[in-house]
Design a protein around this motif. Structure first.
Motif, PDB file in Angstrom:
ATOM      1  N   ALA A 166       0.797  -1.175  -0.005  1.00 20.90           N
ATOM      2  CA  ALA A 166      -0.152   0.148   0.027  1.00 20.90           C
ATOM      3  C   ALA A 166       0.681   1.210  -0.083  1.00 20.90           C
ATOM      4  O   ALA A 166       0.594   1.997  -0.536  1.00 20.90           O
ATOM      5  CB  ALA A 166      -0.782  -0.123   1.244  1.00 20.90           C
TER       6      ALA A 166
ATOM      7  N   THR B 103      -6.705   0.789   0.300  1.00 27.24           N
ATOM      8  CA  THR B 103      -6.779  -0.183  -0.999  1.00 27.24           C
ATOM      9  C   THR B 103      -8.033  -0.587  -1.518  1.00 27.24           C
ATOM     10  O   THR B 103      -8.412  -0.769  -2.583  1.00 27.24           O
ATOM     11  CB  THR B 103      -5.940  -1.364  -0.679  1.00 27.24           C
ATOM     12  OG1 THR B 103      -6.490  -2.251   0.169  1.00 27.24           O
ATOM     13  CG2 THR B 103      -4.435  -1.159  -0.394  1.00 27.24           C
TER      14      THR B 103
ATOM     15  N   LEU C 105      -6.128  -8.615  -1.047  1.00 25.85           N
ATOM     16  CA  LEU C 105      -5.085  -8.221  -1.534  1.00 25.85           C
ATOM     17  C   LEU C 105      -3.812  -9.095  -1.605  1.00 25.85           C
ATOM     18  O   LEU C 105      -3.007  -8.932  -2.542  1.00 25.85           O
ATOM     19  CB  LEU C 105      -4.942  -6.924  -0.399  1.00 25.85           C
ATOM     20  CG  LEU C 105      -3.316  -6.162  -0.800  1.00 25.85           C
ATOM     21  CD1 LEU C 105      -3.462  -5.203  -2.079  1.00 25.85           C
ATOM     22  CD2 LEU C 105      -3.249  -5.454   0.477  1.00 25.85           C
TER      23      LEU C 105
END
Length: 476
Positions: free
Chosen positions: A80, A174, A181
């Protein structure tokens, strides 16, 4: 169960510059000290040179990693940050404003991603229990309400909610769940197609705990870090983040109720522990991913181990002296045969297949896995037994072999025997470090069911066998 694809190439100890005898000595030490390992994998120069599973554990099985999960959450944070969606200076209150309590302290307002990653928020001990008690439905808010006796950045304290909050911040910026993820950015590109996650009632992954992976996937993660975030010809993690996360950011102190482990005092990175040699991701009961760059070495371990040093000391004292000492192909063969035959001790005793018994569960025993008064019935079936534990939990048990079933959706592997007038069975919650020993006294009509090591989330056996896995259903 279908095998997971091979993630790492294979070689032999001799071809990779390791003495097989040093690995055998490591096994000798573990056995002499009754260390309960479930798996061991040694990777040198990018190749698996030794691998073994203590039956009934096996290569294709994912294993609960406990706090080794934190190191994967660190990687998610690094992704991120690399994407420009998060920074080390971002504050909790800015990213998660809907989780900020009205009575937040000024220090709580200042806490950043850096403080969470390094566990230097200002608590002296783990705040998990108190945070959940203060806010049962919002661990972020509960954490921010627990007083901070130390200044932020001044002192490391092993503090589980920091990683939970970090996971929620990554998800917020995100727009993806932590499992999704990591599946997209890490696991799928590596070829890891079976990552399981323990969750709270809201469906969120713990972040600080709860990831289940195979031993090879853990070893492959260590190899990815050792290669600076590159997998094959593809960069999955920025090199800068690997170096930052696995570098030392703070001193560590002896933690109350933890054993005196020299490696626990070597410092802490960003959700990684520094070691006397290299660094490690670590989970309770001996879930380890040890990376030693100076030897181009990765060691992955799973088990039910009460003291981490029971594994780390033998690694340093037995395995490392065998680095760069070429052994013989004969020794390699002897070691490979030994690794193939690893097994935990089966339950001794007789079959007495015509015998059945009904008993009531006495939960006064410490570490009971079943509620008091649970009806326990043992019936002989198919060269083994069927255990009926209460109205809905039926477990198949083998004699002289492990038998697998999934009574509530998740697997349990069991074996048992009669020992005089007592029926004894070991029930392995096979994707975890934990098992239950059931003892049924036929004469007294009393049964006892106790954990070898009590799961940290709940002592309820049934809760760990439900699918989907949700071991904190009281936390929304």
């Amino acid at each position: 169960m279908a095998s997971q694809r091979t993630l790492l190439p294979r070689s032999t100890p001799a071809a990779s510059g390791i003495s097989s005898r040093s690995i055998a000595t490591l096994l000798d030490r573990l056995e002499a000290r009754s260390v309960e390992c479930h798996s061991l994998m040694v990777v040198r120069h990018g190749h698996v040179v030794a691998e073994g599973w203590w039956a009934p554990y096996s290569a294709e099985r994912p294993h609960l990693l406990y706090s080794l999960t934190k190191s994967f959450t660190s990687v998610a944070a690094g992704l991120a940050i690399a994407d420009g969606l998060l920074s080390l200076d971002d504050r909790i209150v800015d990213v998660l404003p809907d989780h900020v309590p009205d009575d937040i302290s000024e220090q709580g307002r200042r806490l950043t991603v850096h403080h969470l990653l390094s566990m230097t928020a200002g608590h002296r001990t783990d705040s998990l229990a108190e945070a959940w008690q203060r806010e049962p439905g919002d661990l972020v808010k509960g954490f921010l309400r627990v007083p901070f006796p130390e200044a932020e950045g001044a002192r490391h304290a092993y503090d589980n909610p920091t990683t939970f909050i970090l996971a929620r911040m990554v998800e917020r910026v995100t727009g993806r769940g932590l499992p999704e993820l990591l599946d997209k950015r890490l696991f799928k590109p590596m070829g890891v197609d079976h990552a399981e996650w323990d969750r709270v009632a809201s469906g969120a992954a713990f972040g600080f705990h709860g990831l289940h992976l195979t031993t090879e996937a853990v070893a492959a993660f260590g190899e990815l870090l050792l290669r600076g975030g590159v997998w094959g010809d593809r960069r999955l993690i920025p090199r800068e983040w690997v170096e930052l996360a696995t570098g030392r950011h703070t001193d560590t102190l002896q933690i109350e109720d933890w054993s005196e482990n020299p490696d626990a005092l070597c410092g802490y990175g960003y959700q990684f522990w520094m070691s006397r040699h290299g660094y490690r991701g670590a989970g309770v009961f001996g879930q380890l991913c040890v990376v030693v760059p100076s030897y181009d070495l990765v060691v992955a371990v799973t088990g039910a181990i009460t003291q981490e040093e029971a594994v780390l000391d033998p690694l340093w004292e037995c395995l490392l002296p065998g680095m760069d000492h070429v052994g013989s192909t004969r020794d390699d063969g002897i070691l490979a045969d030994r690794l193939r035959r690893l097994s935990l001790a089966p339950v001794p005793g007789s079959a007495a297949r015509e015998r059945s018994v009904k008993a009531g569960l006495d939960a006064s025993a410490e570490d009971s896995a079943l509620p008091d008064g649970t009806t326990v019935i043992v019936d002989p079936v198919d060269d083994g037994w069927l255990l009926r534990l209460g109205p809905y939990l039926n477990v198949e048990v083998g004699h002289g072999e492990w038998r697998e079933c999934s009574p509530l959706g998740r697997p349990v592997v069991a074996a048992g025997a009669w020992q005089g007038s007592t029926f004894v069975a070991e029930l392995y919650v096979i994707t975890t470090p934990h098992r239950v020993r059931l003892s049924v006294d036929a004469d007294a009509g009393i049964a006892v069911a106790t954990w070898n090591t009590v799961p940290l989330t709940s002592p309820s056996l049934a809760l760990h066998l439900w699918s989907p896995l949700m071991t904190r259903p009281d936390v929304a």
